[in-house]
Design an enzyme around this catalytic site. Structure first.
Site, PDB file in Angstrom:
ATOM      1  N   LYS A 194       0.824  -1.196   0.021  1.00  0.00           N
ATOM      2  CA  LYS A 194      -0.038  -0.177   0.085  1.00  0.00           C
ATOM      3  C   LYS A 194       0.858   1.357   0.044  1.00  0.00           C
ATOM      4  CE  LYS A 194      -1.738   1.808   3.738  1.00  0.00           C
ATOM      5  NZ  LYS A 194      -1.553   3.006   3.777  1.00  0.00           N
TER       6      LYS A 194
ATOM      7  N   ASP B  55      -3.219   4.531  -1.434  1.00  0.00           N
ATOM      8  CA  ASP B  55      -4.206   4.763  -0.275  1.00  0.00           C
ATOM      9  C   ASP B  55      -4.060   6.564  -0.198  1.00  0.00           C
ATOM     10  OD1 ASP B  55      -5.025   5.588   2.290  1.00  0.00           O
ATOM     11  OD2 ASP B  55      -3.406   4.924   3.477  1.00  0.00           O
TER      12      ASP B  55
ATOM     13  N   LYS C  13      -7.109   7.972  -0.270  1.00  0.00           N
ATOM     14  CA  LYS C  13      -8.379   8.260   0.598  1.00  0.00           C
ATOM     15  C   LYS C  13      -9.179   9.246  -0.279  1.00  0.00           C
ATOM     16  CE  LYS C  13      -6.443   7.026   5.180  1.00  0.00           C
ATOM     17  NZ  LYS C  13      -4.886   6.917   4.735  1.00  0.00           N
TER      18      LYS C  13
ATOM     19  N   ILE D  14     -15.253  15.671  -5.123  1.00  0.00           N
ATOM     20  CA  ILE D  14     -16.523  15.626  -5.997  1.00  0.00           C
ATOM     21  C   ILE D  14     -16.109  14.270  -6.949  1.00  0.00           C
ATOM     22  CG2 ILE D  14     -17.491  17.926  -5.941  1.00  0.00           C
ATOM     23  CD1 ILE D  14     -16.218  18.246  -8.802  1.00  0.00           C
TER      24      ILE D  14
ATOM     25  N   PRO E  34      -5.608  -1.380   9.734  1.00  0.00           N
ATOM     26  CA  PRO E  34      -4.524  -0.992   9.889  1.00  0.00           C
ATOM     27  C   PRO E  34      -4.351  -0.440  11.340  1.00  0.00           C
ATOM     28  CG  PRO E  34      -5.855   0.787   9.185  1.00  0.00           C
ATOM     29  CD  PRO E  34      -6.700  -0.361   9.298  1.00  0.00           C
TER      30      PRO E  34
ATOM     31  N   ILE F  19      -1.516  -1.516  13.382  1.00  0.00           N
ATOM     32  CA  ILE F  19      -0.925  -2.772  14.160  1.00  0.00           C
ATOM     33  C   ILE F  19       0.612  -2.203  14.534  1.00  0.00           C
ATOM     34  CG2 ILE F  19       0.313  -4.821  13.871  1.00  0.00           C
ATOM     35  CD1 ILE F  19      -2.608  -5.160  11.841  1.00  0.00           C
TER      36      ILE F  19
ATOM     37  N   GLY G 114      -2.349  -1.231  18.102  1.00  0.00           N
ATOM     38  CA  GLY G 114      -3.020  -2.370  17.755  1.00  0.00           C
ATOM     39  C   GLY G 114      -2.262  -3.586  17.613  1.00  0.00           C
TER      40      GLY G 114
ATOM     41  N   ALA H 294      -2.193  -7.366  15.911  1.00  0.00           N
ATOM     42  CA  ALA H 294      -2.796  -8.225  14.775  1.00  0.00           C
ATOM     43  C   ALA H 294      -3.578  -9.393  15.096  1.00  0.00           C
ATOM     44  CB  ALA H 294      -1.576  -8.604  13.668  1.00  0.00           C
TER      45      ALA H 294
END
Ligand code: BMP
Length: 256
Positions: A54, A86, A88, A92, A209, A211, A216, A218
């Protein structure tokens, strides 16, 4: 074959569910060649233990989409990995369409978009472009950072039922309705992963995501229903990225 199916196939072939977030800290702009070399080296070292890469602004801004970044996309494909942009997308529809067309032209197999913009003249042109080119669209559903509750966690009123619901629940339902190829839910919120997984079932895989560097785990995310694990700094900034990826890949296999 859809992007969702390609990910399934690649995940099985590589025996890994890790999506490498190829992110690096800011470097002086005269160090761009060294940055590209570092990104190429990390990708080469960890490729046996990941199923996709990514790429985010960390590399698009300094290296350029049709220059360094396209080299990395080609490298990923040569190693049998898929490439996710990525960006995001959050504009418009007419603008989103051009964004999608450029990233898909650079070879990306999927891009990440923000469902907040809605369908008509928002998300629809991205899905139309993706379908035409057989690429994927992954939707943000509940982000991994602390402030996520202010947007993704806010209470909204469902247009159809008039009932109060959580924004991320509405996004998860949209991911299902729009047949998205994936939904992003932070590994930092395993209870949200569980709730979104109950809505999506096996129809839309959860990409998680957050981790390591963001706190966080896994294994917890896997047990809650995450399918793919987006991991950046835990691997890219490790003393030995290959070893970090290998260990994490093994831990995820065990947890699943
Ligand atoms: P790291 O593992 O170093 O924290 O990187 C996570 C990557 O996933 C970053 O590229 C980040 O922008 C992205 N990301 C995230 O961390 N949380 C989200 O909710 C959505 C993301 O795309």
């Amino acid at each position: 074959m859809s992007f969702k199916e390609k990910m399934e196939e690649t995940g099985k072939k590589k025996e890994s569910k890790i999506v490498l977030a190829l992110d690096f800290p800011f470097r002086n702009i005269d160090k761009r060649e060294a940055l590209l070399a570092e990104a190429q080296n990390v990708l080469e070292a960890v490729q046996p233990y990941v199923c996709a890469v990514k790429i985010n602004h960390h590399l698009v801004l300094p290296l350029g989409t049709f220059d360094g970044v396209q080299k990395l996309v080609t490298q990923a494909h040569e190693k049998g990995l898929l490439a996710i942009m990525d960006c995001k997308a959050n504009d418009i529809g007419a603008t989103n369409q051009v964004i999608a067309e450029y990233y898909y032209a650079a070879g990306f197999d999927a891009l990440i978009a923000n469902p907040f913009i809605g369908w008509e003249e928002g998300m629809k042109p991205i899905f139309d472009t993706a379908h035409k080119l057989q690429r994927g669209v992954i939707l943000l559903t509940y982000m991994s950072h602390k402030g996520a509750s202010e947007g993704y966690g806010q209470t909204i009123y469902d247009e159809k039922t008039g009932k109060a619901t959580a924004q991320y629940v509405s996004f998860a339902k949209k991911a299902l309705k729009w047949s998205a190829d994936g939904a992003v839910v932070g590994a930092t919120y395993p209870e949200k992963i569980r709730e979104v997984h109950e809505i999506l079932g096996e129809n839309v895989p959860i990409y998680s995501p957050g981790i390591g560097a963001q706190g966080g785990a896994a294994e917890t995310a896997a047990k809650a229903g995450a399918c793919y694990f987006i991991v950046g700094r835990h691997i890219t900034l490790a003393q030995n990225p290959r070893e970090a990826a290998r260990k994490l890949c093994a831990a995820i296999k065990q947890a699943r």
